[in-house]
Structure formats: C-alpha cells, structure tokens
Design a protein around this motif. Sequence first.
Motif, PDB file in Angstrom:
ATOM      1  N   ASP A  58     -12.563  10.469  -1.484  1.00 32.14           N
ATOM      2  CA  ASP A  58     -13.044  11.344  -0.544  1.00 32.14           C
ATOM      3  C   ASP A  58     -13.421  13.029  -0.684  1.00 32.14           C
ATOM      4  O   ASP A  58     -13.652  13.704   0.195  1.00 32.14           O
ATOM      5  CB  ASP A  58     -12.414  11.318   0.651  1.00 32.14           C
ATOM      6  N   PHE A  59     -13.218  13.483  -2.166  1.00 27.53           N
ATOM      7  CA  PHE A  59     -13.527  14.764  -1.757  1.00 27.53           C
ATOM      8  C   PHE A  59     -13.757  15.516  -3.800  1.00 27.53           C
ATOM      9  O   PHE A  59     -13.355  13.757  -4.410  1.00 27.53           O
ATOM     10  CB  PHE A  59     -12.187  15.455  -1.709  1.00 27.53           C
ATOM     11  N   VAL A  60     -14.584  16.121  -3.792  1.00 33.29           N
ATOM     12  CA  VAL A  60     -14.409  16.638  -5.292  1.00 33.29           C
ATOM     13  C   VAL A  60     -13.332  17.009  -5.672  1.00 33.29           C
ATOM     14  O   VAL A  60     -13.695  18.749  -5.117  1.00 33.29           O
ATOM     15  CB  VAL A  60     -16.453  16.976  -5.373  1.00 33.29           C
ATOM     16  N   SER A  61     -12.816  17.293  -7.336  1.00 35.93           N
ATOM     17  CA  SER A  61     -12.368  17.337  -7.183  1.00 35.93           C
ATOM     18  C   SER A  61     -12.695  19.110  -8.486  1.00 35.93           C
ATOM     19  O   SER A  61     -13.663  18.887  -8.861  1.00 35.93           O
ATOM     20  CB  SER A  61     -11.042  16.431  -8.114  1.00 35.93           C
ATOM     21  N   GLY A  62     -11.361  19.813  -8.584  1.00 33.18           N
ATOM     22  CA  GLY A  62     -11.996  21.287  -9.321  1.00 33.18           C
ATOM     23  C   GLY A  62     -11.663  21.149 -10.392  1.00 33.18           C
ATOM     24  O   GLY A  62     -11.584  21.690 -11.319  1.00 33.18           O
ATOM     25  N   HIS A  63     -11.505  19.379 -11.481  1.00 31.48           N
ATOM     26  CA  HIS A  63     -11.192  19.543 -12.886  1.00 31.48           C
ATOM     27  C   HIS A  63     -11.627  20.175 -13.450  1.00 31.48           C
ATOM     28  O   HIS A  63     -10.688  21.046 -14.481  1.00 31.48           O
ATOM     29  CB  HIS A  63     -10.180  17.954 -13.101  1.00 31.48           C
ATOM     30  N   LEU A  64     -12.992  20.027 -13.420  1.00 32.53           N
ATOM     31  CA  LEU A  64     -13.735  20.370 -14.916  1.00 32.53           C
ATOM     32  C   LEU A  64     -14.274  21.954 -14.645  1.00 32.53           C
ATOM     33  O   LEU A  64     -13.425  22.543 -15.976  1.00 32.53           O
ATOM     34  CB  LEU A  64     -14.740  20.288 -13.799  1.00 32.53           C
ATOM     35  N   ASP A  65     -14.286  22.344 -13.687  1.00 30.41           N
ATOM     36  CA  ASP A  65     -14.230  24.450 -13.321  1.00 30.41           C
ATOM     37  C   ASP A  65     -12.615  24.827 -13.121  1.00 30.41           C
ATOM     38  O   ASP A  65     -12.798  25.764 -14.548  1.00 30.41           O
ATOM     39  CB  ASP A  65     -14.590  24.596 -12.246  1.00 30.41           C
ATOM     40  N   LEU A  66     -11.420  24.133 -13.082  1.00 32.79           N
ATOM     41  CA  LEU A  66     -10.126  24.424 -13.760  1.00 32.79           C
ATOM     42  C   LEU A  66      -9.823  24.922 -15.239  1.00 32.79           C
ATOM     43  O   LEU A  66      -9.594  25.409 -15.769  1.00 32.79           O
ATOM     44  CB  LEU A  66      -9.257  23.897 -13.043  1.00 32.79           C
ATOM     45  N   SER A  67     -10.466  23.376 -15.797  1.00 33.52           N
ATOM     46  CA  SER A  67     -10.035  22.744 -17.416  1.00 33.52           C
ATOM     47  C   SER A  67     -11.583  24.084 -17.714  1.00 33.52           C
ATOM     48  O   SER A  67     -10.593  24.801 -18.937  1.00 33.52           O
ATOM     49  CB  SER A  67     -10.849  21.641 -17.457  1.00 33.52           C
ATOM     50  N   LYS A  68     -12.231  24.223 -17.112  1.00 37.36           N
ATOM     51  CA  LYS A  68     -13.101  25.610 -18.005  1.00 37.36           C
ATOM     52  C   LYS A  68     -12.571  27.037 -18.261  1.00 37.36           C
ATOM     53  O   LYS A  68     -12.722  27.856 -18.711  1.00 37.36           O
ATOM     54  CB  LYS A  68     -14.921  25.488 -17.896  1.00 37.36           C
ATOM     55  N   GLU A  69     -11.801  27.073 -17.341  1.00 34.27           N
ATOM     56  CA  GLU A  69     -12.021  28.695 -16.651  1.00 34.27           C
ATOM     57  C   GLU A  69     -10.421  28.990 -17.158  1.00 34.27           C
ATOM     58  O   GLU A  69     -10.065  29.992 -17.536  1.00 34.27           O
ATOM     59  CB  GLU A  69     -11.423  28.925 -15.185  1.00 34.27           C
ATOM     60  N   THR A  70      -9.654  27.965 -17.682  1.00 30.56           N
ATOM     61  CA  THR A  70      -8.283  27.510 -18.364  1.00 30.56           C
ATOM     62  C   THR A  70      -8.221  27.637 -19.749  1.00 30.56           C
ATOM     63  O   THR A  70      -7.179  27.291 -20.080  1.00 30.56           O
ATOM     64  CB  THR A  70      -7.383  26.981 -17.069  1.00 30.56           C
ATOM     65  N   GLY A  71      -8.650  26.427 -20.048  1.00 31.09           N
ATOM     66  CA  GLY A  71      -8.901  25.784 -20.471  1.00 31.09           C
ATOM     67  C   GLY A  71      -7.827  24.602 -21.139  1.00 31.09           C
ATOM     68  O   GLY A  71      -7.410  23.787 -22.072  1.00 31.09           O
ATOM     69  N   ALA A  72      -6.733  24.766 -19.940  1.00 30.82           N
ATOM     70  CA  ALA A  72      -6.227  23.505 -19.618  1.00 30.82           C
ATOM     71  C   ALA A  72      -6.898  22.343 -20.163  1.00 30.82           C
ATOM     72  O   ALA A  72      -7.952  21.987 -19.285  1.00 30.82           O
ATOM     73  CB  ALA A  72      -5.606  23.801 -18.152  1.00 30.82           C
ATOM     74  N   PRO A  73      -6.476  20.908 -20.391  1.00 27.03           N
ATOM     75  CA  PRO A  73      -6.819  19.382 -20.384  1.00 27.03           C
ATOM     76  C   PRO A  73      -6.676  18.577 -19.218  1.00 27.03           C
ATOM     77  O   PRO A  73      -5.618  19.124 -18.119  1.00 27.03           O
ATOM     78  CB  PRO A  73      -5.833  18.881 -21.400  1.00 27.03           C
ATOM     79  N   ILE A  74      -7.156  18.106 -19.231  1.00 27.96           N
ATOM     80  CA  ILE A  74      -7.609  17.511 -17.728  1.00 27.96           C
ATOM     81  C   ILE A  74      -7.467  15.873 -18.139  1.00 27.96           C
ATOM     82  O   ILE A  74      -7.234  15.346 -19.086  1.00 27.96           O
ATOM     83  CB  ILE A  74      -9.399  17.167 -17.578  1.00 27.96           C
ATOM     84  N   ILE A  75      -5.846  15.338 -17.431  1.00 30.36           N
ATOM     85  CA  ILE A  75      -5.119  14.354 -17.781  1.00 30.36           C
ATOM     86  C   ILE A  75      -5.719  12.689 -16.551  1.00 30.36           C
ATOM     87  O   ILE A  75      -5.805  13.705 -15.289  1.00 30.36           O
ATOM     88  CB  ILE A  75      -3.704  14.523 -18.229  1.00 30.36           C
ATOM     89  N   TYR A  76      -5.902  11.576 -17.095  1.00 29.78           N
ATOM     90  CA  TYR A  76      -5.788  10.369 -16.203  1.00 29.78           C
ATOM     91  C   TYR A  76      -5.117   9.240 -16.781  1.00 29.78           C
ATOM     92  O   TYR A  76      -4.668   9.678 -18.481  1.00 29.78           O
ATOM     93  CB  TYR A  76      -7.737  10.095 -16.305  1.00 29.78           C
ATOM     94  N   GLY A  77      -5.142   8.957 -16.048  1.00 32.26           N
ATOM     95  CA  GLY A  77      -4.136   7.578 -15.784  1.00 32.26           C
ATOM     96  C   GLY A  77      -4.395   6.387 -17.279  1.00 32.26           C
ATOM     97  O   GLY A  77      -6.224   6.669 -17.802  1.00 32.26           O
TER      98      GLY A  77
END
Length: 469
Positions: A58-77
């Motif tokens: 229902d929405f586009v998450s900000g995970h990719l931009d946020l990861s690029k801007e901070t270097g934080a890894p994206i975690i999925y199950g």
Amino acid sequence: MKIEQIYTGCLAQGAYYITSNGEAAIIDPLRETKPYLDRIARDGVKLKYIFETHFHADFVSGHLDLSKETGAPIIYGPTAQPEFEATIATDNQLFELGNIKIKVLHTPGHTMESATYLLIDENGRDHAIFSGDTLFIGDVGRPDLAQKATAMTQEQLAGLLFHSLRNKIMTLANDVIVYPAHGAGSACGKNMSKETVSTIGNQKATNYALRANMTEAEFITEVTDGLQPPPAYFGMNVAMNKKGYDSFQEVLQQGMHTLSVAEFESAADETGALILDTRKNTEFAKGFIPQSINIGIDGDFAPWVGALIADVNQPILLITELGQEEETVTRLSRVGFDNLIGHLDGGFEAWKNAGKEIDTINRITAEEFQKQVKIGQSKVIDVRKDTEYSAEHVAEAFSRPLANINDWIKDIEPNEPFFMHCAGGYRSMIAASILQARGFRNFSEIEGGFNAIAKTNVPRTDFVCQSKI
C-alpha cells in the motif's frame, strides 16, 4: 530506550523510530527520509538498522534512500528476495541496538517473508512487538495479497497466518505492547481499530482472530470472509519495494517543476497526461480545467489516487492550492506515482485569468435535493461504502461505492438524470469529476452528502434496494 510511533493518517500507516544508548533503528519507513534524518541529527545517534516487516503493497517504503544516505543495512525476514543488497535474517536472529535487542520472528501468512520484530529491553524482558501486517489492533493481515507471488491460495496463506499467530505471537506475555503497521482506514485489513497501540493480552481478549478456542478452519473462514478486491496499485508498489525505485529527491524535483498556462496546455495535449486537481471539492465544483479529476489533498488522498488511477506509470499534471505543491508530490510518491510532469504555476486561478475554457459541476444543496427528488421515481446513487449504505441511506437509492466506479460507470444511461452523493462531498466530487471527464453530464451532485441529507425530510431507510441501475 525510546520508541516513537510516526503515524501518517492519510495512509493509516505507522513507522517506528527506536533509540538506545546512541544507536537507532527505523521500522517500515515512509519514502521521504528527511523526517527520520532530522530525528537522528536531533538525538545525536547513529542509524544502525532499517527493518522492513515485509514487501509493502500500500505504500513505497523509504528503505533504499535511507540506507544510501546513512549506510545502515536493510533487514528483512526469512525467505525475502529483494533485488538489492539487504540482510535476510533467520528466524529468532537477534540484532543488538545499544542496550536492547531486537529479535526476528518469522510470521508468514500475510506474505511469506513477513516478520514480526520483538524488542527485548535492557533487563532482558520482552517489551514490545512491531507486528507489521501480521497483527493489527482488532484484526490481522489479509491473506490474499501474496497469492500470485507464492502460487498459494488465500486459504493456504490464512492457514500459515493462523499458526504464525498462535506459535509466535500469542505465546508472548500479555503485557507485551503491540505496535502494528496500520490502523483503521488501511486496505490491508478489514476490521482494524482506530487505536494504533495495544497489548497482547488486550488483543487476545478483543481481537476476533485471536480467540482462544478458535480452530484453524474457523480462522480461515472468518479471515477470508468479506475481503474486498485489493486496489490495483498494490502489486505495483510491491514490485517497487522489491526491485527498487527512483530516489525521492528526483521525484520531488520533477513534480515541483512549474509550468506556465501555455506549457501546461501543451503538455496535456502532447503527453495525454491525467490532470489531477487536488483542491477542496468545494472549490473544484465552482470551476476547473476540463477533463480534470478531483481528488482533494485534504482527504484520504494517496489511497484514492492509487485505487482510482491504478497505473503508477500514468503521467500526471498537477493543479494544487498555492503552497501545497510539495505536499502533493510527496503524498503521490508514497504510493509510487512518480511520473509527474509538473504543476501549473499559479494554480487554477492562472488558468482562469488567462481566459481559458473552464468547466463546473452541477452541485446542489441538500435542501434543493429535497425539493427535486421523487422517491421511487428519481434515481439516486450513493457512492459510500457498502457498510455505510447498509446502516442508513436515502430510500430507493442505489449503492455504488466509489472504489468500484470503473465497474458500474458502464451501466449509467447517459440520457437519464440522477442524483449522486457520499457522506460529506469528498468522494462524490471525485466520482462527479470522473463521470464528467468521460462525457456524463446528466447528474446533480449533492453538497454535504448524506450528512446534510439526514438533516432534511428526505425519506431514509436501511432496507437494501434493487441491484441494477
């Protein structure tokens, strides 16, 4: 330790910002990253993780931009297969965040990769779960959205959800706090509460899907009963969340591109773009650019755009209230509508002052409706939800929910006059703009909707009328 729920009413969506001892995590962020970056800078913490509960529809998450801007890894199950770099956690895997831990609980059913994140506090106690679309307040996630991706039936997915809830969530202590991804108004469930926080104990006592003696068969029947077709844009948002998308800043820059009246007119002619007018329905009724569709920014804007326009690749030209251009572009980007050509500089007034052709909607008051309507002879179309219609409606009115307009519009007789209303005027003006853009001008839309009609002497009933119009 601090937990902040960042709730966005337009999408009925909850993102979460967690900090402990100089480190932060964000769960299910919206697409625009500035609010999260501002919080991180304000608190002087480092973003360590970006957790996603599943591939959102229902929405586009900000995970990719946020990861690029901070270097934080994206975690999925477990079982998630994104087409970008991410950490795919194992069931029961622990992630340390300052003095606390976040434990991954694999809870398939809404989707196969769905994960619930259990926060364990500084004392080693289970404190809260971030349940995504697995468990809502008063409801659970619909099990029909992942059928194509899994080649499973909604009944099979519901069975998985039954066991996820009972084996992973209902075994937690009653005082564990429940933070869901959505509340009332979201299309990701059918019976969600307006409350956005609860506890495991409260949900065991009040949530129909968590009844203690409920069998799997009963659960499957009740969870799948009454599900409405998902909005068409859901699948496209899943694909964007899984495959990637343009950065929000690029989309914002394009949407903020100003167009003169001449440029706007040329763009409309050359591109076949949809003209989306986001002004209040009261202003739109007085005058608008011909063929415009009105979806007001002051209502459930993004979900209605997704439900009615459907194709996220549709080119769009914007008419907004002055000063609301950026807010409009931001909300459109949240649901993946990135193909924005720009907006009219000066808004509708610039078009009007240039002497260009304008159109209007035949809007009448509830008092005028009372004088004109002849119950049993006049055709009245009610575009509210079925549940609203069933509670009470104008006698002999037809129920035609706005969400289904692309289905029932073909049954409208172009030469037969009719009246149309919703609850307050927001949805009926959307419907009116769509009808008029497709050549129908044989209707009167009622200002103030059923709320205003209920104050008149127009006969009302809860008896369901005939099905054909």
